[in-house]
Write a protein that holds these residues in place. Structure first.
Motif, PDB file in Angstrom:
ATOM      1  N   UNK A 651      17.738  83.981 -56.118  1.00  0.00           N
ATOM      2  CA  UNK A 651      17.911  85.368 -55.702  1.00  0.00           C
ATOM      3  C   UNK A 651      19.313  85.901 -55.966  1.00  0.00           C
ATOM      4  N   UNK A 652      20.215  85.055 -56.410  1.00  0.00           N
ATOM      5  CA  UNK A 652      21.569  85.511 -56.714  1.00  0.00           C
ATOM      6  C   UNK A 652      21.593  86.302 -58.009  1.00  0.00           C
ATOM      7  N   UNK A 653      22.474  87.290 -58.077  1.00  0.00           N
ATOM      8  CA  UNK A 653      22.596  88.124 -59.256  1.00  0.00           C
ATOM      9  C   UNK A 653      24.065  88.233 -59.656  1.00  0.00           C
ATOM     10  N   UNK A 654      24.344  88.603 -60.903  1.00  0.00           N
ATOM     11  CA  UNK A 654      25.738  88.704 -61.347  1.00  0.00           C
ATOM     12  C   UNK A 654      26.589  89.541 -60.401  1.00  0.00           C
ATOM     13  N   UNK A 655      27.774  89.008 -60.083  1.00  0.00           N
ATOM     14  CA  UNK A 655      28.696  89.676 -59.176  1.00  0.00           C
ATOM     15  C   UNK A 655      28.637  89.179 -57.753  1.00  0.00           C
ATOM     16  N   UNK A 656      27.574  88.475 -57.378  1.00  0.00           N
ATOM     17  CA  UNK A 656      27.491  87.920 -56.029  1.00  0.00           C
ATOM     18  C   UNK A 656      28.566  86.858 -55.843  1.00  0.00           C
ATOM     19  N   UNK A 657      29.190  86.845 -54.668  1.00  0.00           N
ATOM     20  CA  UNK A 657      30.232  85.871 -54.352  1.00  0.00           C
ATOM     21  C   UNK A 657      29.861  85.130 -53.078  1.00  0.00           C
ATOM     22  N   UNK A 658      30.180  83.841 -53.046  1.00  0.00           N
ATOM     23  CA  UNK A 658      29.865  83.003 -51.891  1.00  0.00           C
ATOM     24  C   UNK A 658      31.112  82.194 -51.546  1.00  0.00           C
ATOM     25  N   UNK A 659      31.487  82.211 -50.285  1.00  0.00           N
ATOM     26  CA  UNK A 659      32.603  81.406 -49.800  1.00  0.00           C
ATOM     27  C   UNK A 659      32.062  80.173 -49.089  1.00  0.00           C
ATOM     28  N   UNK A 660      32.711  79.017 -49.354  1.00  0.00           N
ATOM     29  CA  UNK A 660      32.326  77.806 -48.670  1.00  0.00           C
ATOM     30  C   UNK A 660      32.852  77.783 -47.243  1.00  0.00           C
ATOM     31  N   UNK A 661      32.229  77.040 -46.350  1.00  0.00           N
ATOM     32  CA  UNK A 661      31.181  76.061 -46.635  1.00  0.00           C
ATOM     33  C   UNK A 661      29.823  76.737 -46.836  1.00  0.00           C
ATOM     34  N   UNK A 662      29.130  76.311 -47.871  1.00  0.00           N
ATOM     35  CA  UNK A 662      27.824  76.906 -48.172  1.00  0.00           C
ATOM     36  C   UNK A 662      27.005  75.920 -48.984  1.00  0.00           C
ATOM     37  N   UNK A 663      25.695  76.129 -48.966  1.00  0.00           N
ATOM     38  CA  UNK A 663      24.742  75.326 -49.727  1.00  0.00           C
ATOM     39  C   UNK A 663      23.888  76.284 -50.537  1.00  0.00           C
ATOM     40  N   UNK A 664      23.874  76.109 -51.855  1.00  0.00           N
ATOM     41  CA  UNK A 664      23.113  76.984 -52.735  1.00  0.00           C
ATOM     42  C   UNK A 664      21.957  76.172 -53.302  1.00  0.00           C
ATOM     43  N   UNK A 665      20.740  76.505 -52.883  1.00  0.00           N
ATOM     44  CA  UNK A 665      19.575  75.679 -53.189  1.00  0.00           C
ATOM     45  C   UNK A 665      18.742  76.267 -54.323  1.00  0.00           C
TER      46      UNK A 665
END
Length: 692
Positions: A651-665
């Motif tokens: 579901x991620x699209x260009x430009x999306x940002x994620x800060x840790x701690x995180x799990x991307x499945x």
């Protein structure tokens, strides 16, 4: 592109899972699949996985242009000694060369140093009266009566394959060819392998081991290809079957069937090809490919968009990380190093109270304890599950439920109890042990290649690669990591990006100053014609065929050689100065200096004939719906559990940002982002990770 057959399939058989990629050439849509490997009959998993993938996406079998396949079958058959009884014929007096080897010791100070037991026992190694001089001229004619008797003895002794490797046969194959003709008369059922056909190069020990290994797996591989081909045709897939070679090229199945030893590293080679493309899509030319699957973890360096290549490889090492402890093979390979364990590798506490992981693996049968298939020993995957990195109800997209309680029992009993640790502490110790050992091995590999990798971008692939990648990248001091979509099946994708190609090798040992240029031109022309015919049979138009020329050279007196790219025009012009300059440029790149006063010696030549590299325009097909965020899950990051955000990769699209701690499945893997990391989704849907 045939508009009636727009679909392509890549298949990679690993020790634990068999991976699939289905590509629509019309619009670049990419679909992935993964099933458990069936070790006793690997083709079963291939056929089941392809059928599932085609059914899921409503693709008719007749719309598939071709299948490209890579496998660990050859390497595993050698490691696990699952080849056929093999006989060895050589020059009289040299029957023990495969067991004596060279004078080199892989551990100088170990009085109990072990070497791999020879694949051919002494009773099946025989010499025949014959002798060629070093220049290939006949010193002693072949004794045909003695040869017939030796072949009959090997046949009666139970040999099902025959490796023929005579002294100096790389100079003149006449006696080997005559022995082959006699073998067809005396023992027509024997599978034959000649060193002069397979590896016509200097070095009787390496030439002998390569020939023996090829003969040892040849009938096994032929039977496997026959079963797979029959199954594919029975399923309606009538397009050609191609196989991935260890040097990153692909060939038709009939070519691969003659040279199975060329596939010893085919799966990892596909992974490196994929990492090269992934790096390019993210604007990174210098890449550390980190490939962690179910059985092993490997690393490869890609510089300026091109992977390192070598003509030397070892298989079946008794000391997993020590060069010289296995069988040397003279085959072209993409150079990579095994740096650690895989997800299915078994963890234990040794007699010194230290945690050891691998080299043995739970593989797919019975698999890690958490698979619920009968495994009771702790593995890296069990540790990662306990630490919260894997979702027990979403593994393989929910197709396989993981048993947390079984993983906890295995870790607690076999690691925690001996060390006085809780199950979670023991799981973290296993996880950190694996990460530290892999970071150290990758760093040493880079230093051996005179590379400083701080400026390289890591590309993690394999099902377990993204789980461990960020921790290892931090230990290596890397500033950037590029995690692609579908990392768990990247090797299968890499097969689709590889050109039809085959490398021909010939020895021609001579001082550069006295090299017979006319004979060289004739030899290279014949090699090019043979290679062009092979790629033409695979459907490559003559106008699209490309040829590369490389020469292995050394300074006179050296025991090793350096391979350098050669301009064919320099050979045609007889420009010895240009040939030396090409060698010394590569020598300087590797060692930082040259020996300007020493004469140069040519050892051998390699001609690579290839079709065009496929241009893949990818548009990863979304497999999830709804928002990217999927809630939170407790995950352990060194000092305790924290609430880590969970995201749906599809579901991620260009430009999306994620800060840790995180799990991307995603279905095939999970990217673990520790605290202090940030991932940005780029235009190619890669997650580009940076660290603070």
């Amino acid at each position: 592109m045939n508009p009636e057959r727009p679909w392509q399939i890549g298949v990679d058989i690993g020790g634990t899972f068999t991976d699939f990629v289905l590509l629509d050439s019309r619009d670049g849509r990419l679909f992935n699949g993964k099933v458990l490997t069936t070790p006793q009959a690997p083709e079963r998993a291939v056929l089941v996985g392809i059928a599932q993938l085609l059914a899921q996406h409503d693709v008719a079998p007749e719309a598939v242009r071709h299948v490209i396949h890579g496998t660990t079958l050859v390497a595993n058959a050698l490691i696990e000694r699952r080849g056929v009884p093999t006989g060895f014929l050589t020059t009289e007096g040299f029957r023990d060369v495969p067991e004596i080897g060279t004078e080199l010791r892989h551990d100088t100070y170990d009085l109990f140093m072990r070497r791999p037991d020879p694949l051919v026992p002494r009773r099946l190694r025989l010499g025949v009266p014959e002798r060629l001089r070093a220049d290939g001229s006949v010193l002693t004619p072949l004794d045909e009566d003695a040869a017939r008797a030796a072949i009959a003895a090997l046949r009666d002794g139970g040999a099902q394959a025959l490796a023929i490797c005579l002294l100096h046969a790389f100079r003149n194959p006449v006696h080997e060819h005559r022995l082959a003709a006699l073998a067809r008369q005396v023992a027509p059922d024997l599978a034959l392998c000649l060193s002069s056909d397979l590896v016509p190069e200097i070095g009787e020990y390496e030439r002998g081991t390569t020939t023996i290994c090829n003969a040892y797996v040849l009938p096994v591989f032929e039977r496997y290809l026959a079963r797979l081909g029959e199954g594919l045709r029975g399923a309606g897939l009538t397009g050609p079957l191609f196989l991935m070679l260890s040097d990153g090229g692909t060939v038709r199945e009939d070519v691969a069937a003659r040279h199975p030893i060329r596939l010893v590293q085919s799966g990892p080679a596909g992974g490196v090809q994929a990492a090269r493309l992934i790096g390019q899509s993210a604007g990174a030319a210098d890449i550390l490919c980190f490939d962690m699957g179910g059985t092993t973890a490997k690393a490869a360096l890609i510089e300026a968009g091109q992977p390192e290549r070598s003509l030397d490889f070892e298989v079946s090492r008794v000391d997993r990380f020590r060069k010289g402890s296995g069988f040397p093979l003279k085959v072209p390979v993409i150079e990579m190093i095994e740096i650690g364990a895989g997800g299915g590798s078994i963890a234990r506490v040794d007699r010194l109270g230290l945690i050891r992981v691998g080299p043995d693996s739970a593989s797919s049968d019975p698999g890690p304890a958490c698979y619920g298939l009968g495994g009771t020993l702790p593995t890296v995957t069990d540790a990662d599950l306990l630490l919260g990195y894997l979702a027990p109800d979403r593994f393989l997209g929910g197709d396989m439920a993981l048993d947390v309680a079984a993983a906890e029992r295995a870790i607690a009993q076999h690691v925690g109890a001996p060390l006085g640790l809780s199950a979670i502490e023991a799981a973290w110790a296993v996880h950190e042990t694996v990460n530290q050992s892999m970071a150290q091995a990758a760093s040493v590999h880079a230093l051996e290649k005179a590379r400083r990798i701080e400026g390289y971008a890591m590309v993690p692939i394999g099902g377990a690669g993204p789980v461990h990648a960020c921790a290892i990248a931090r230990k290596l001091g890397l500033a950037k990591l590029v995690s692609p979509p579908g990392a768990g099946v990247a090797s299968a994708f890499g097969f689709l990006a590889a050109p039809i190609a085959f490398a021909h090798l010939r020895a021609m040992v001579a001082p550069l100053a006295t090299l017979d240029l006319d004979a060289l031109r004739a030899m290279l022309a014949a090699m090019q014609v043979e290679g062009a015919a092979m790629v033409a049979e695979a459907g490559v138009p003559p106008a699209q065929v490309e040829t590369r020329l490389l020469a292995a050279m050394r300074y006179a007196g050296q025991g090793y050689q350096v391979e350098a790219a050669i301009d064919a025009a320099a050979v045609q012009a007889g420009d010895r100065v240009a040939l030396r300059a090409a060698f010394e440029a590569e020598y300087r790149r590797l060692y930082g200096r040259v020996e300007a006063t020493l004469p140069v010696e040519v050892v051998g030549w390699r001609v690579i004939v290839a079709g065009p590299t496929p241009k893949l325009e990818l548009a990863t097909a979304p497999t999830g719906i709804g928002p990217a965020g999927k809630g939170h899950r407790r995950a352990w990051f060194g000092e305790g559990f924290v609430e880590a955000a969970v995201f749906d990769r599809a579901a991620l699209r260009p430009g999306d940002a994620i800060d840790g701690p995180a799990l991307v499945e995603e279905r095939e893997s999970t990217l673990v982002l520790p605290p202090g990391s940030t991932a940005l989704c780029d235009a190619a849907l890669n997650l580009v990770v940076t660290f603070t």
